[in-house]
Design an enzyme around this catalytic site. Structure first.
Site, mmCIF file in Angstrom:
data_model
loop_
_atom_site.group_PDB
_atom_site.id
_atom_site.type_symbol
_atom_site.label_atom_id
_atom_site.label_comp_id
_atom_site.label_asym_id
_atom_site.label_seq_id
_atom_site.Cartn_x
_atom_site.Cartn_y
_atom_site.Cartn_z
ATOM 1 N N ARG A 20 0.820 -1.219 0.000
ATOM 2 C CA ARG A 20 0.000 0.000 0.000
ATOM 3 C C ARG A 20 0.845 1.256 0.000
ATOM 4 O O ARG A 20 0.320 2.369 -0.095
ATOM 5 C CB ARG A 20 -0.903 0.006 1.221
ATOM 6 C CG ARG A 20 -2.081 -0.931 1.030
ATOM 7 C CD ARG A 20 -3.026 -0.710 2.157
ATOM 8 N NE ARG A 20 -4.339 -1.216 1.863
ATOM 9 C CZ ARG A 20 -5.305 -1.269 2.769
ATOM 10 N NH1 ARG A 20 -5.092 -0.855 3.999
ATOM 11 N NH2 ARG A 20 -6.488 -1.730 2.448
ATOM 12 N N GLY A 21 2.136 1.106 0.152
ATOM 13 C CA GLY A 21 3.017 2.269 0.222
ATOM 14 C C GLY A 21 3.394 2.789 -1.153
ATOM 15 O O GLY A 21 2.987 2.243 -2.185
ATOM 16 N N VAL A 23 6.277 2.701 -2.741
ATOM 17 C CA VAL A 23 7.079 1.758 -3.540
ATOM 18 C C VAL A 23 6.306 0.475 -3.829
ATOM 19 O O VAL A 23 6.216 0.038 -4.981
ATOM 20 C CB VAL A 23 8.410 1.450 -2.812
ATOM 21 C CG1 VAL A 23 9.170 0.334 -3.521
ATOM 22 C CG2 VAL A 23 9.269 2.713 -2.727
ATOM 23 N N SER A 115 17.960 2.553 0.659
ATOM 24 C CA SER A 115 17.882 3.985 0.376
ATOM 25 C C SER A 115 19.292 4.544 0.213
ATOM 26 O O SER A 115 20.256 3.984 0.741
ATOM 27 C CB SER A 115 17.190 4.650 1.559
ATOM 28 O OG SER A 115 17.558 5.998 1.651
ATOM 29 N N SER A 116 19.368 5.692 -0.468
ATOM 30 C CA SER A 116 20.686 6.306 -0.686
ATOM 31 C C SER A 116 21.322 6.820 0.616
ATOM 32 O O SER A 116 22.508 7.115 0.647
ATOM 33 C CB SER A 116 20.581 7.455 -1.690
ATOM 34 O OG SER A 116 19.635 8.397 -1.231
ATOM 35 N N CYS A 117 20.529 6.900 1.699
ATOM 36 C CA CYS A 117 21.104 7.413 2.952
ATOM 37 C C CYS A 117 22.002 6.389 3.638
ATOM 38 O O CYS A 117 22.581 6.688 4.679
ATOM 39 C CB CYS A 117 20.013 7.905 3.884
ATOM 40 S SG CYS A 117 19.040 6.575 4.566
ATOM 41 N N TYR A 144 17.842 5.036 10.523
ATOM 42 C CA TYR A 144 17.246 4.367 9.355
ATOM 43 C C TYR A 144 18.353 3.729 8.506
ATOM 44 O O TYR A 144 18.233 2.586 8.053
ATOM 45 C CB TYR A 144 16.487 5.424 8.550
ATOM 46 C CG TYR A 144 15.824 4.940 7.297
ATOM 47 C CD1 TYR A 144 14.680 4.155 7.352
ATOM 48 C CD2 TYR A 144 16.325 5.294 6.041
ATOM 49 C CE1 TYR A 144 14.053 3.731 6.189
ATOM 50 C CE2 TYR A 144 15.697 4.880 4.879
ATOM 51 C CZ TYR A 144 14.563 4.095 4.955
ATOM 52 O OH TYR A 144 13.939 3.679 3.802
ATOM 53 N N LYS A 148 18.973 -0.195 7.320
ATOM 54 C CA LYS A 148 19.047 -0.596 5.910
ATOM 55 C C LYS A 148 20.385 -1.269 5.587
ATOM 56 O O LYS A 148 20.445 -2.215 4.795
ATOM 57 C CB LYS A 148 18.811 0.617 5.006
ATOM 58 C CG LYS A 148 17.372 1.119 5.058
ATOM 59 C CD LYS A 148 16.416 0.071 4.511
ATOM 60 C CE LYS A 148 14.971 0.479 4.528
ATOM 61 N NZ LYS A 148 14.080 -0.590 4.040
ATOM 62 N N PRO A 171 17.398 2.573 -3.910
ATOM 63 C CA PRO A 171 16.842 3.702 -4.659
ATOM 64 C C PRO A 171 17.305 5.046 -4.110
ATOM 65 O O PRO A 171 17.544 5.193 -2.921
ATOM 66 C CB PRO A 171 15.339 3.566 -4.473
ATOM 67 C CG PRO A 171 15.099 2.417 -3.581
ATOM 68 C CD PRO A 171 16.402 1.899 -3.080
ATOM 69 N N THR A 172 17.367 6.015 -4.994
ATOM 70 C CA THR A 172 17.606 7.399 -4.605
ATOM 71 C C THR A 172 16.292 7.982 -4.054
ATOM 72 O O THR A 172 15.324 7.247 -3.853
ATOM 73 C CB THR A 172 18.126 8.181 -5.830
ATOM 74 O OG1 THR A 172 18.646 9.417 -5.396
ATOM 75 C CG2 THR A 172 17.031 8.398 -6.873
ATOM 76 N N HIS A 187 8.598 13.475 2.908
ATOM 77 C CA HIS A 187 9.797 13.937 2.202
ATOM 78 C C HIS A 187 9.521 15.300 1.554
ATOM 79 O O HIS A 187 8.375 15.721 1.448
ATOM 80 C CB HIS A 187 10.204 12.915 1.142
ATOM 81 C CG HIS A 187 10.725 11.652 1.737
ATOM 82 N ND1 HIS A 187 9.967 10.514 1.829
ATOM 83 C CD2 HIS A 187 11.920 11.354 2.295
ATOM 84 C CE1 HIS A 187 10.677 9.564 2.422
ATOM 85 N NE2 HIS A 187 11.866 10.046 2.714
#
Ligand code: GFB
Length: 320
Positions: A20-21, A23, A115-117, A144, A148, A171-172, A187
């Site tokens: 449901r999100g 992505v 994630s890119s972070c 976070y 990841k 993903p970025t 975001h």
């Protein structure tokens, strides 16, 4: 295992966790468009992914053949900074439960999304996959990021010890339909879209934007990410995670101007420099994915217009 050695069968049972999100919903649309007919989906109330016993019995009963793990606790810079316990705890729980149970119950292949972070705050730009764990993280999202990174390492460890086909895609910054448009916790892109829209609707003269406006961000439309996820499930079976970016970066100031234009707000921008900027720049080096044969298709301008249309039809009209 080599790239290109794998082909997904259209009738295979695929569990998309987090459907449901932003992505997960894009991945479901993409799989359905491509003719996949046997998707297993569970809402949060049907299956609590933070519960080890619930996840275990789900896998024991359903026995999916493939898993795409798009369920996560996500948010923007403010949410990451405000709820560090949730960002590390919930994400570690979800991914540990799903990855371990998927392996135990004979799933053939799993895609973990990050994630890119995950990369150091001052990583070389564009950031290659090899920059992982080469320096300190950006403090606003290290909780976070650590979760990841643990997910990537878990996939790698299960591949090494059990020869299990678990891969990771990084993903970025993403945007698109089904994004979270919360005023504080979202975001930057959905936050600004909503703020400009509401300012326009209320005939306001100005809109507040956080930080200095100078950080650079790369944005990828979530439908492009979904396409890349199906591509990776189909074509990639390597040890190392794979960056998924658009190659296009803008400053937050440029982004704000673009969103302002798409929404049609005519007032001015006011910068709230008491709010954090976060990482100065995080442009992914996505050449590995390009060399495998995948490139993005949706421009930022088109993606923004599509997202605003979706927002108008699905968020604004539904409230009225
Ligand atoms: O999108 P964002 O929250 O995430 O913020 P990050 C990006 C930049 O936009 C920051 C600025 O420099 C913010 O200060 N900004 C300006 C705003 N106005 C706003 C606003 O109204 N809302 C928000 N949210 N930002 C996140 C990480 O970092 O990126 C996550 O915290 C995740 O862990 C995600 O990795 C992709 O790009 O800074």
């Amino acid at each position: 295992m080599k790239s290109g050695s794998f082909m997904l069968e259209k009738s295979a049972k695929i569990f998309v966790a987090g459907h449901r999100g932003l992505v997960g919903s894009a991945i479901v649309r993409k799989l359905q468009d491509q003719g996949f007919t046997n998707l297993v989906l569970r809402t949060h109330s049907e299956l609590d992914l933070t519960s080890q016993s619930d996840v275990e019995s789900f896998f024991a009963t359903e026995k999916p053949v493939y898993v795409i793990l798009a369920a996560a606790k996500v948010g923007g810079i403010h949410a990451n900074n405000t709820y560090p316990a949730d960002f590390i705890g919930v994400n570690l729980q979800i991914q540990t439960n799903v990855i371990h149970s998927a392996y135990t119950h004979g799933v053939k292949k799993l895609l973990f999304l990050g994630s890119s972070c995950i990369y150091p705050k001052f990583a070389p730009q564009p950031i290659p996959e090899s920059a992982l764990l080469t320096g300190p993280l950006e403090p606003t999202n290290e909780w976070y990021a650590i979760a990841k990174i643990a997910g990537i390492k878990m996939c790698q460890a299960y591949r090494l010890q059990h020869q299990w086909d678990a891969i990771s895609g990084m993903p970025t910054n993403l945007y698109g339909q089904n994004d979270n448009f919360h005023p504080e916790n979202s975001h930057v892109l959905p936050a600004l879209m909503r703020r400009f829209h509401e300012a326009k609707a209320n005939n306001a003269d100005e809109v507040v934007v956080w930080g200095s406006g100078s950080p650079l961000r790369e944005f990828l439309h979530v439908d492009d990410l979904a396409d890349a996820c199906v591509f990776l499930m189909d074509q990639y079976s390597g040890f190392e995670h794979v960056n998924v970016g658009s190659g296009v970066e803008v400053t937050i100031k440029e982004l704000a101007e673009l969103v302002k234009e798409v929404v049609g707000f005519k007032g001015k921008l006011v910068w709230d420099t008491t709010k954090p900027d976060g990482t100065p720049r995080k442009l992914m080096d996505s050449s590995k994915l390009a060399s495998l044969g995948w490139t993005p298709k949706i421009s930022l301008k088109d993606g923004l217009s599509q997202t605003y249309e979706w927002y108008l039809e699905n968020v604004v009209q539904k409230k009225q």
